[in-house]
Design a protein around this motif. Structure first.
Motif, PDB file in Angstrom:
ATOM      1  N   GLY A   1       0.818  -1.213   0.000  1.00  0.00           N
ATOM      2  CA  GLY A   1       0.000   0.000   0.000  1.00  0.00           C
ATOM      3  C   GLY A   1       0.847   1.256   0.000  1.00  0.00           C
ATOM      4  O   GLY A   1       0.564   2.220  -0.738  1.00  0.00           O
ATOM      5  N   TYR A   2       1.923   1.249   0.801  1.00  0.00           N
ATOM      6  CA  TYR A   2       2.794   2.431   0.846  1.00  0.00           C
ATOM      7  C   TYR A   2       3.499   2.640  -0.500  1.00  0.00           C
ATOM      8  O   TYR A   2       3.616   3.774  -0.979  1.00  0.00           O
ATOM      9  N   ASN A   3       3.967   1.540  -1.101  1.00  0.00           N
ATOM     10  CA  ASN A   3       4.632   1.657  -2.410  1.00  0.00           C
ATOM     11  C   ASN A   3       3.673   2.183  -3.471  1.00  0.00           C
ATOM     12  O   ASN A   3       4.041   3.034  -4.300  1.00  0.00           O
ATOM     13  N   ASN A   4       2.441   1.655  -3.445  1.00  0.00           N
ATOM     14  CA  ASN A   4       1.442   2.142  -4.410  1.00  0.00           C
ATOM     15  C   ASN A   4       1.123   3.617  -4.182  1.00  0.00           C
ATOM     16  O   ASN A   4       0.965   4.397  -5.142  1.00  0.00           O
ATOM     17  N   PHE A   5       1.010   3.986  -2.893  1.00  0.00           N
ATOM     18  CA  PHE A   5       0.740   5.382  -2.582  1.00  0.00           C
ATOM     19  C   PHE A   5       1.872   6.292  -3.068  1.00  0.00           C
ATOM     20  O   PHE A   5       1.637   7.351  -3.665  1.00  0.00           O
ATOM     21  N   THR A   6       3.121   5.882  -2.816  1.00  0.00           N
ATOM     22  CA  THR A   6       4.283   6.678  -3.248  1.00  0.00           C
ATOM     23  C   THR A   6       4.316   6.813  -4.764  1.00  0.00           C
ATOM     24  O   THR A   6       4.563   7.898  -5.311  1.00  0.00           O
ATOM     25  N   HIS A   7       4.057   5.698  -5.446  1.00  0.00           N
ATOM     26  CA  HIS A   7       4.049   5.729  -6.914  1.00  0.00           C
ATOM     27  C   HIS A   7       2.945   6.650  -7.435  1.00  0.00           C
ATOM     28  O   HIS A   7       3.166   7.451  -8.362  1.00  0.00           O
TER      29      HIS A   7
END
Length: 613
Positions: A28-34
């Motif tokens: 979720g954090y990686n998707n949010f950052t992307h």
């Protein structure tokens, strides 16, 4: 032992739950950052597009003012006033002309002035007795008098918090400069008209600086005329302006890009430094060299991104709850779960195999169809080639064996040319059957010859009730492919024929050589220069506006089902545009249709032996 076994199962479930929760948080954090980086990147590109659009608008605006001044310079009254001034006579009618010109454009200009060929001011409007008003620099007047060309000056501070530029146009009579017209543009007015309405976000705005860092256009008037970094450091020494310095360096050295930095919103300069997104580009015109800067509040982008993070967190929480429920059910129904998994896996694999089988059969059928079509097309093309070979061979033998003055020579030559064109079409069909890209061969052609050849072909098809009127008046050469151009003309002739149901139909074919001036290029969307105009007109049924707007859409046709493909006119337009030309259609119901084709002509020194196509 049972308690220990149950404890181990519960412990395993807890560990799996922790692992899943950790994985969900990381993903979720990686998707949010992307997503965050993507949104910011898109917004930066959008701001850069706005900056480029402003640059184009400024260029168009200055060009328009330059053209207006050029028209004024040709005004006979202005020329007469300068000639009379040269002879020491007094003339007043030019004052009315200059006043009318100013009143027409007063929302954008500051003043208009007229100088004689000695650099003396004859008249200016509005009339002012103030000694503070900047007079045009003698060097600029001399430059225009010597060069005989329009000159656009660098911006200058014409009054408090206001910059201006001067457009100087020489007044020429009998190839001699007899005076200079000057149009002073108020940059504040230009900003309010072109740039201020652009609002990137709620608080964002666009501004313009020169290469020295001085602000020349800004929504806050008090900011105009100041050196941005120097004044901000002096006013707010407690703030860190390092990022603003880096932005200024990039704007000067790179010319175009975007950057995130901290600064104030000068509509409310008392607030703390806030983060902004800035995009910038360079604008050059004459001696002008400006930096166009567009900025918006980073919070306006950050807010929806935070909303996305909240949504992702809620979704993650829902997923965790679902997983916990699922694990609980699995723990209670372990054996049944395994049986269901095995059955689901079997059904999934069976369904996947079935889908792959269907796809494989579809691909096989498609491949077989294409192979059959390719084989059939290739066979037909080769058969036509076999029929054309003796026609070409015998016609060439006959052409060599008879004299040029023989009455049969022209007929045999026409057979030979038709066979060559047919062979070229067969080559295109063969290339299609082999799935090759056909690159048409372009050469220098006589426009009249191509049109006359197409008329010969259509005459044998048209009924006697349709009259052909020819006005072939072009003497220019064009660079193109004769087969494709005849395909264009035959398609237009056929459409005209189908639209003429009456017994007194008239098909008119015209060619003429024209020159498209700089004033006409915007209307026709063509570079100024020499062109051959080919016109096909008819007095058929015509089309209404709704139909006219769709004629170049693929698969659109007004014919009955089975009688039209909707590919004719789109192909015609593609061919014309591939020849660097444009096509225009005008039509009126019950009056007829007119099709104009503009093809660029080539220089006379390209003329060569054009008897072979």
């Amino acid at each position: 032992m049972r308690i220990d076994g149950s404890f181990r199962k519960i412990l395993s479930i807890i560990l799996v739950f922790i692992m899943l929760l950790t994985m969900i948080i990381i993903v979720g954090y990686n998707n949010f950052t992307h997503h965050k980086n993507t949104v910011i990147k898109q917004q930066q590109e959008h701001l850069l597009t706005i900056a480029k659009s402003i640059s184009r608008s400024l260029d168009v605006f200055i060009n328009y003012k330059t053209n207006s001044l050029s028209v004024l310079a040709k005004e006979p009254i202005i020329i007469k006033a300068l000639k009379m001034d040269e002879g020491g006579e007094v003339y007043y009618r030019h004052e009315e002309v200059l006043e009318t010109f100013f009143e027409k454009y007063k929302d954008e200009m500051e003043r208009v002035l007229l100088f004689n060929n000695k650099g003396k001011l004859i008249y200016q409007y509005p009339v002012t007795n103030s000694t503070k008003v900047k007079v045009i620099a003698d060097s600029n007047i001399s430059r225009v008098l010597n060069s005989k060309k329009i000159f656009i000056s660098k911006e200058y501070l014409s009054s408090s918090n206001q910059y201006s530029i001067d457009i100087l146009k020489p007044v020429i009579n009998n190839n001699e400069v007899i005076g200079v017209l000057v149009n002073t543009i108020n940059l504040n007015k230009m900003y309010n008209s072109l740039i201020h309405p652009i609002k990137p976000g709620k608080r964002g705005y666009a501004m313009v600086k020169n290469m020295g860092g001085f602000i020349i256009m800004h929504p806050v008037t008090d900011q105009i005329g100041i050196e941005a970094i120097k004044v901000r450091k002096k006013m707010f020494p407690q703030d860190d302006w390092t990022e603003l310095e880096e932005l200024t360096r990039r704007q000067v050295e790179e010319g175009e890009g975007y950057f995130a930095y901290h600064s104030k919103w000068w509509q409310d300069a008392e607030e703390e430094l806030t983060k902004k997104i800035n995009a910038y580009t360079r604008f050059r015109k004459g001696e002008i060299s400006w930096i166009i800067s567009v900025q918006m509040d980073y919070k306006e982008i950050e807010a929806p991104i935070k909303g996305t993070l909240i949504n992702i967190s809620l979704i993650s929480l829902i997923i965790v709850v679902i997983l916990i429920s699922g694990l609980y059910i699995i723990f209670k129904m372990d054996k049944k779960r395994k049986a269901l998994e095995i059955e689901a896996k079997y059904l999934k694999e069976l369904n996947k195999a079935w889908e792959e089988l269907i796809k494989s059969e579809a691909r096989l059928r498609h491949s077989q169809k294409r192979e059959i079509i390719g084989t059939l097309t290739s066979g037909v093309a080769h058969e036509f080639n076999n029929l054309l070979s003796p026609m070409l061979g015998y016609s060439e033998i006959l052409l060599q064996s008879i004299d040029d003055n023989n009455t049969m020579y022209e007929d045999i030559l026409e057979i030979n040319k038709s066979a060559l064109r047919a062979k070229e079409l067969i080559g295109q069909i063969l290339a299609f059957s082999r799935e090759e890209t056909v690159v048409p061969k372009f050469k220098y052609l006589e426009a009249n010859y191509v049109v006359k050849e197409s008329i010969k072909l259509i005459k044998s098809i048209l009924p006697n009730s349709i009259k052909i009127v020819e006005n072939i008046n072009s003497n220019q050469l064009i660079f193109g492919n004769s087969t494709q151009l005849q395909q264009v003309l035959l398609n237009l002739y056929t459409n005209s024929y189908h639209s003429m149901r009456s017994e007194d139909g008239v098909l008119e074919v015209n060619t003429e050589d024209i020159y498209i001036s700089h004033e006409e290029w915007e209307k026709l969307n063509l570079p100024n220069g020499n062109y051959v105009k080919i016109q096909v007109k008819d007095n058929g049924a015509g089309m209404n506006e709704e139909t006219l707007e769709q004629i170049f859409d693929y698969y659109f046709t007004t014919k009955e089902t089975g009688k039209g493909t909707g590919l004719g006119l789109p192909v015609v337009r593609n061919i014309v545009e591939n020849h660097k030309g444009r096509i225009f259609v005008k039509s009126q119901v019950d009056v007829g249709t007119s099709v104009d084709i503009y093809l660029p002509s080539v220089e006379e020194n390209y003329r060569e032996d054009l008897n072979e196509f």
